[in-house]
Design an enzyme around this catalytic site. Structure first.
Site, PDB file in Angstrom:
ATOM      1  N   ASP A 106       0.779  -1.236   0.000  1.00 37.25           N
ATOM      2  CA  ASP A 106       0.000   0.000   0.000  1.00 37.25           C
ATOM      3  C   ASP A 106       0.811   1.287   0.000  1.00 37.25           C
ATOM      4  OD1 ASP A 106      -1.518  -2.226   0.623  1.00 37.25           O
ATOM      5  OD2 ASP A 106      -2.793  -1.189   2.052  1.00 37.25           O
ATOM      6  N   GLU A 141       2.187  -9.740  10.818  1.00 42.10           N
ATOM      7  CA  GLU A 141       2.073  -9.216   9.456  1.00 42.10           C
ATOM      8  C   GLU A 141       3.450  -8.866   8.890  1.00 42.10           C
ATOM      9  OE1 GLU A 141      -0.669  -5.887   7.112  1.00 42.10           O
ATOM     10  OE2 GLU A 141      -0.535  -5.854   9.299  1.00 42.10           O
TER      11      GLU A 141
END
Length: 456
Positions: free
Chosen positions: A183, A416
């Protein structure tokens, strides 16, 4: 239908890893929604596209039915034009942007149910389907799964080549940073900065992620304004690809996205052979995209770099994503050797004998060790690198990367992403795709070489 598979890939059987394998399986079990797997229940409560592909490869080592269901669930959200959405929503889960924000019902191609987002993520799905098939113990079931998914995969790739390749160079483009899977990567900074934002065109929104995760580790509000602005544009254009292509202010050809597409095309050709279809179109697509990637080689950086379609120039930033053509078997051996030499600048020691690459080199002035895609160690980038190093015969280096990713899971848990300076986990906790990728690495889930690639 002919079956050329050699059956399930062997596992390592390493006793010291049995406990870690059990912990990884427990994460996937805990995140199971009944029809699919959420990446991290608190932060990401729905089903994400390339996450699910990685998760399915983890399931493939021990739970064939669930691996198949994971991918069937994802493809249940496929649009009529072949688009495979980056999120398939689960009813009732709180998240921004949710289905009411995407408003994909404006498109005649979007499914009524399940509700989905209106953009894509990196095309790793044919690779995942092929691996689930190869490792399936129930061969009859595996064959049925392959036949069911083949037309859906074909439609997905047809969408990419018909709607996302505007210049005939075989390179697919993305229209939103979220489509890259990375992102807030610095790869997009210049393109986002050049966007002229009309405040009246930014839809109202309220972020949820910064209430759950540390805001200092997430994309900034300024970046989110641009993310939301682009979704607003897609809504106004009813998600019509030709209209978006003409008006979108953000369009890039990412190296990672296209490297995964090359590999997936080659795996789709193998799937075609098994189901009795013609593999030639998929081999041609793989070749066209590989040739396009060759044009993104940066001699000075000894790395592949992204291309900004709007600005008509290469992106000046180099990241670990630029190593992904190794995974796809794109560079010549001499070029691959230069890429491996370059690794010294972006790798960090982790564990007793392993090392991993960071999402942005520690030497880069913009390096931030815990801020999403601006410095942390991401398992997916290192999984791609490990496969690429192995493909070119750098087995010792590949083993060091494998050990680093496995050791992070063992010592810190399944997160993550990880701080390369301390090794601590950050972002979403109990992260399913990290568990899936660790399972894949521990159980020898590497892809079988296709006939075309056995020269490597």
């Amino acid at each position: 239908m002919s079956d050329t598979s050699l059956g399930p890939a062997p596992t390592t059987g390493a006793e010291p890893d049995a406990e870690l394998i059990g912990r990884a399986k427990a994460v996937l079990d805990a995140n199971w929604l009944g029809h699919a797997t959420s990446p991290s229940p608190r932060l990401y409560p729905h089903q994400w596209s390339w996450d699910s592909a990685c998760i399915a490869m983890g399931y493939a080592s021990w739970n064939q039915p669930r691996a198949e269901q994971e991918l069937r669930s994802l493809f249940s959200g496929q649009w009529r034009n072949g688009l495979l959405p980056h999120i398939v929503f689960t009813d009732g889960a709180r998240y921004f942007p949710g289905p009411e924000f995407w408003q994909t019902e404006r498109s005649p191609d979007a499914p009524e149910r399940p509700r989905t987002s209106g953009i894509v993520q990196p095309p790793i799905h044919a690779t995942a389907v092929w691996q689930v098939y190869r490792r399936g113990a129930d061969r009859r079931r595996a064959a049925s799964f392959l036949e069911d998914l083949f037309p859906r995969l074909r439609a997905w790739h047809e969408y990419l080549y018909s709607e996302r390749c505007r210049n005939g160079d075989g390179l697919a483009e993305i229209w939103h940073p979220w489509e890259s899977g990375m992102d807030n990567s610095p790869l997009w900074d210049e393109a986002l900065d050049h966007m002229s934002l009309d405040p009246a065109r930014i839809p109202e929104y309220e972020r949820v992620d910064v209430r759950i995760a540390d805001a200092s580790e997430r994309p900034s509000d300024a970046e989110y304004d641009r993310y939301v602005y682009l979704v607003g544009l897609f809504r106004r254009l009813a998600y019509e690809p030709s209209r978006i292509r003409d008006e979108v202010p953000f369009a890039l050809q990412p190296v990672l996205f296209n490297s995964l597409l090359v590999r997936s095309n080659r795996d789709l050709a193998e799937i075609a052979r098994v189901v009795g279809s013609d593999p030639a179109p998929f081999e041609a697509w793989a070749e066209a995209t590989a040739v396009g990637l060759d044009g993104l080689w940066d001699e000075e950086q000894a790395l592949y770099v992204d291309y900004d379609v709007i600005a008509e120039k290469r992106v000046g930033v180099g990241t670990a994503a630029g190593l992904a053509p190794l995974y796809a078997g794109v560079p010549a051996r001499s070029r691959a050797a230069r890429m491996v030499e370059r690794l010294a600048g972006s790798r960090v020691p982790l564990g007793a004998s392993g090392w991993a690459v960071t999402s942005l080199s520690p030497d880069d002035p913009g390096f931030q060790p815990t801020r999403y895609w601006r410095g942390p160690v991401w398992p997916i980038l290192n999984w791609v690198l490990e496969r690429g190093l192995e493909r070119y015969g750098y087995s010792e280096e590949a083993e060091q990367v494998r050990q680093a990713v496995v050791e992070l899971g063992r010592s810190e848990g399944f997160w993550e992403h990880y701080d390369p300076l301390t090794g601590r986990g950050h972002g979403g906790e109990q992260f399913a795709w990290t568990a899936g990728l660790v399972l894949d690495l521990l159980t020898n889930g590497g892809p079988a070489a296709t006939p075309r690639e056995r020269g490597h």
